[in-house]
Design a protein around this motif. Sequence first.
Motif, PDB file in Angstrom:
ATOM      1  N   SER A  18      -2.790  -3.113   3.057  1.00 61.15           N
ATOM      2  CA  SER A  18      -3.108  -1.917   3.731  1.00 61.15           C
ATOM      3  C   SER A  18      -1.757  -0.980   4.053  1.00 61.15           C
ATOM      4  O   SER A  18      -1.721   0.140   3.990  1.00 61.15           O
ATOM      5  CB  SER A  18      -3.756  -2.341   5.028  1.00 61.15           C
ATOM      6  N   ALA A  19      -0.847  -1.795   4.226  1.00 63.56           N
ATOM      7  CA  ALA A  19       0.640  -1.195   4.580  1.00 63.56           C
ATOM      8  C   ALA A  19       1.209  -0.552   3.339  1.00 63.56           C
ATOM      9  O   ALA A  19       1.829   0.651   3.673  1.00 63.56           O
ATOM     10  CB  ALA A  19       1.487  -2.140   5.238  1.00 63.56           C
ATOM     11  N   GLY A  21       1.434   1.676   0.509  1.00 61.69           N
ATOM     12  CA  GLY A  21       0.675   2.651  -0.124  1.00 61.69           C
ATOM     13  C   GLY A  21       1.690   3.824  -0.622  1.00 61.69           C
ATOM     14  O   GLY A  21       2.709   3.638  -1.115  1.00 61.69           O
ATOM     15  N   LEU A  22       0.918   4.796  -0.455  1.00 60.93           N
ATOM     16  CA  LEU A  22       1.754   6.093  -0.869  1.00 60.93           C
ATOM     17  C   LEU A  22       2.984   6.175   0.317  1.00 60.93           C
ATOM     18  O   LEU A  22       4.034   6.771  -0.262  1.00 60.93           O
ATOM     19  CB  LEU A  22       0.923   7.392  -0.464  1.00 60.93           C
ATOM     20  N   GLY A  23       3.169   5.617   1.431  1.00 59.90           N
ATOM     21  CA  GLY A  23       4.047   5.611   2.326  1.00 59.90           C
ATOM     22  C   GLY A  23       5.409   5.055   1.697  1.00 59.90           C
ATOM     23  O   GLY A  23       6.479   5.722   1.813  1.00 59.90           O
ATOM     24  N   TYR A 100      -3.662  12.595   3.327  1.00 60.85           N
ATOM     25  CA  TYR A 100      -3.378  11.659   2.236  1.00 60.85           C
ATOM     26  C   TYR A 100      -4.327  11.708   1.166  1.00 60.85           C
ATOM     27  O   TYR A 100      -3.747  11.305  -0.062  1.00 60.85           O
ATOM     28  CB  TYR A 100      -4.045  10.392   2.888  1.00 60.85           C
ATOM     29  N   PHE A 221       3.973   4.947  10.082  1.00 63.31           N
ATOM     30  CA  PHE A 221       3.125   5.179   9.039  1.00 63.31           C
ATOM     31  C   PHE A 221       3.122   4.182   7.821  1.00 63.31           C
ATOM     32  O   PHE A 221       1.820   3.697   7.459  1.00 63.31           O
ATOM     33  CB  PHE A 221       3.481   6.679   8.523  1.00 63.31           C
ATOM     34  N   SER A 222       4.284   3.863   7.571  1.00 57.72           N
ATOM     35  CA  SER A 222       4.225   2.909   6.258  1.00 57.72           C
ATOM     36  C   SER A 222       3.796   1.454   6.662  1.00 57.72           C
ATOM     37  O   SER A 222       3.269   0.786   5.956  1.00 57.72           O
ATOM     38  CB  SER A 222       5.619   2.799   5.899  1.00 57.72           C
ATOM     39  N   SER A 224       1.343   0.922   8.803  1.00 53.65           N
ATOM     40  CA  SER A 224      -0.115   1.084   9.189  1.00 53.65           C
ATOM     41  C   SER A 224      -0.316   0.616  10.695  1.00 53.65           C
ATOM     42  O   SER A 224      -1.111   0.200  11.215  1.00 53.65           O
ATOM     43  CB  SER A 224      -1.033   0.112   8.546  1.00 53.65           C
ATOM     44  N   MET A 227      -2.676   2.485  14.755  1.00 54.10           N
ATOM     45  CA  MET A 227      -4.082   3.120  14.647  1.00 54.10           C
ATOM     46  C   MET A 227      -4.904   1.850  14.633  1.00 54.10           C
ATOM     47  O   MET A 227      -6.209   2.065  13.992  1.00 54.10           O
ATOM     48  CB  MET A 227      -3.916   3.402  13.199  1.00 54.10           C
ATOM     49  N   SER A 318      -8.777   1.932   4.272  1.00 54.52           N
ATOM     50  CA  SER A 318      -8.819   1.374   5.491  1.00 54.52           C
ATOM     51  C   SER A 318      -8.930   2.574   6.454  1.00 54.52           C
ATOM     52  O   SER A 318      -9.216   2.546   7.771  1.00 54.52           O
ATOM     53  CB  SER A 318      -7.385   0.446   5.784  1.00 54.52           C
ATOM     54  N   LEU A 319      -8.159   3.770   6.114  1.00 53.39           N
ATOM     55  CA  LEU A 319      -8.516   4.882   7.054  1.00 53.39           C
ATOM     56  C   LEU A 319      -9.664   5.274   7.122  1.00 53.39           C
ATOM     57  O   LEU A 319     -10.351   5.767   8.306  1.00 53.39           O
ATOM     58  CB  LEU A 319      -7.547   5.755   6.527  1.00 53.39           C
TER      59      LEU A 319
HETATM   60  N1  TRP Z   1       0.399   2.592   5.518  1.00 51.07           N
HETATM   61  C1  TRP Z   1      -0.331   3.146   4.438  1.00 51.07           C
HETATM   62  C2  TRP Z   1       0.771   3.833   3.682  1.00 51.07           C
HETATM   63  O1  TRP Z   1       1.941   3.686   3.753  1.00 51.07           O
HETATM   64  C3  TRP Z   1      -1.036   4.395   5.030  1.00 51.07           C
HETATM   65  C4  TRP Z   1      -1.977   4.024   6.204  1.00 51.07           C
HETATM   66  C5  TRP Z   1      -2.790   3.194   5.912  1.00 51.07           C
HETATM   67  C6  TRP Z   1      -1.895   4.029   7.400  1.00 51.07           C
HETATM   68  N2  TRP Z   1      -3.595   2.912   7.011  1.00 51.07           N
HETATM   69  C7  TRP Z   1      -2.802   3.203   8.347  1.00 51.07           C
HETATM   70  C8  TRP Z   1      -1.034   4.685   8.351  1.00 51.07           C
HETATM   71  C9  TRP Z   1      -3.110   3.141   9.519  1.00 51.07           C
HETATM   72  C10 TRP Z   1      -1.100   4.451   9.595  1.00 51.07           C
HETATM   73  C11 TRP Z   1      -2.034   3.924  10.287  1.00 51.07           C
HETATM   74  O2  TRP Z   1       0.459   4.656   2.602  1.00 51.07           O
END
Ligand code: TRP
Length: 440
Positions: A18-19, A21-23, A100, A221-222, A224, A227, A318-319
């Motif tokens: 989940s963490a 990703g595009l981040g 995203y 963000f990266s 996750s 949220m 996950s979002l």
């Molecule tokens: N962490 C993900 C990324 O780096 C993006 C993401 C997914 C996210 N779930 C999240 C960011 C929840 C904040 C909260 O691409």
Amino acid sequence: MAATFSSRLGFILSSAGSAIGLGCIWKFPYMAAQNGGSAFFMVYLLLAMTLGLALMSVEMALGRASGSGVAGAFLKLGGPRWRWLGRLPMITAFIIMGFYCVVGGWSLAYLFKSLIGQVVSNDAGVLAERFSALIANPWQAVAWHAGFLGLSAWIVLGGVQQGIEKMSRWLMPALFILMLVLIVRGVTLPGAMAGVEFLLVPDFSKLGFDTVLAAMGLAFFSLSLGMGAMVTYGAYLDVGSDLPASAGWVVVLTLVACLLGGLLVIPPAFAMGLDPQSGPGLTFISMPAIFAHMPAGALFAALFFALLLVAALTSSVSLLEVCARFAMDEFGMSRRRAVLGFSVGMFLIGIPAALSFGPWKDATLFGRNAFDLMDYATSNVMLPISGIATAILAGWFCWRTVESQMRQREGTRRTLLAVGRVIVAMVAPVAIGVILVRGV
Ligand code: TRP
């Protein structure tokens, strides 16, 4: 998702899925480039290892203690006054998903274009031009955005989370290996070493409060965080597993992925004489230069964008799930209606973001176009506010519960837990608050 993860490794890999990703591969490189390179990286590293790690452990602990998602956890452990704070994450997820999907759409477009042989080139001008032609064309930008969103919705609809998790167990390691291979090629391009130096040799003269705010936003963000994603995962972690250690692994894996992302994207930009500060397009403009210098470059290009797409999908799912879950729990909606309803909403809110590089380039608010504004408001403001709320809830209102989750092995780490409480209850809210206020 199964009731519990079959193993601690499965839990760690899923959370990391989940963490990561595009981040890591899209956002980190261009933000690092825009914010002074290595100084930004150091601050990001520091924040992720301290505040990030503390908040991740706490989120997981809240999830495992309550056995529910973020809204439920806040309600159960904090009482009715915390109800509305459980809604902020849902709104945040909705907005994040808007932009995203736009970037996910770019990945989809590049996968498609690499399959028909239109990506690889060694001419920086051509590469930049192709990218801006894609994102400036309103129909294309919106169509690819819709395509990526459709894929995410299809996955969440089918509830094939099981399948996604099994898939990401194979594909995430594949992504790491491919990145390593591509990094070796990228950094050995003539002139690329300057990029490595730019990323790794600290220059603290570039440091200011907005750098620190940007680094904190990226850390949230990266990883996750902010949220409730990790609350949800924590709810599925079995009781015996050591929680801080698992959180530590997730943080380290994500940091490594970001470092690899930076080493992958920045050096070829230097080698090609591209401006590394060119912003959100950096990954898409600089990667094809690597492919141009390898045998079977077109094949590697397709492989890379396919894996990038999967990494993005495991995060976007996950979002979307956060939002759908909310509508199902709160209004008793069916999964189908919830997913379709939110997808339509996300499609609409994503349109201004998709048009931000074309027709709506000059439509700005607070000096930012729609894309930047959505990104800035969520990463730098909304996620940190949730982070403060989470830290206060854990540190002041239910520390006993959190502590008992952290202390699975008897007798160990009493002092460490005391230090942990000080960090969660005092340092985290104050530090995040100060960075937030000064930075904004
Ligand atoms: N962490 C993900 C990324 O780096 C993006 C993401 C997914 C996210 N779930 C999240 C960011 C929840 C904040 C909260 O691409």
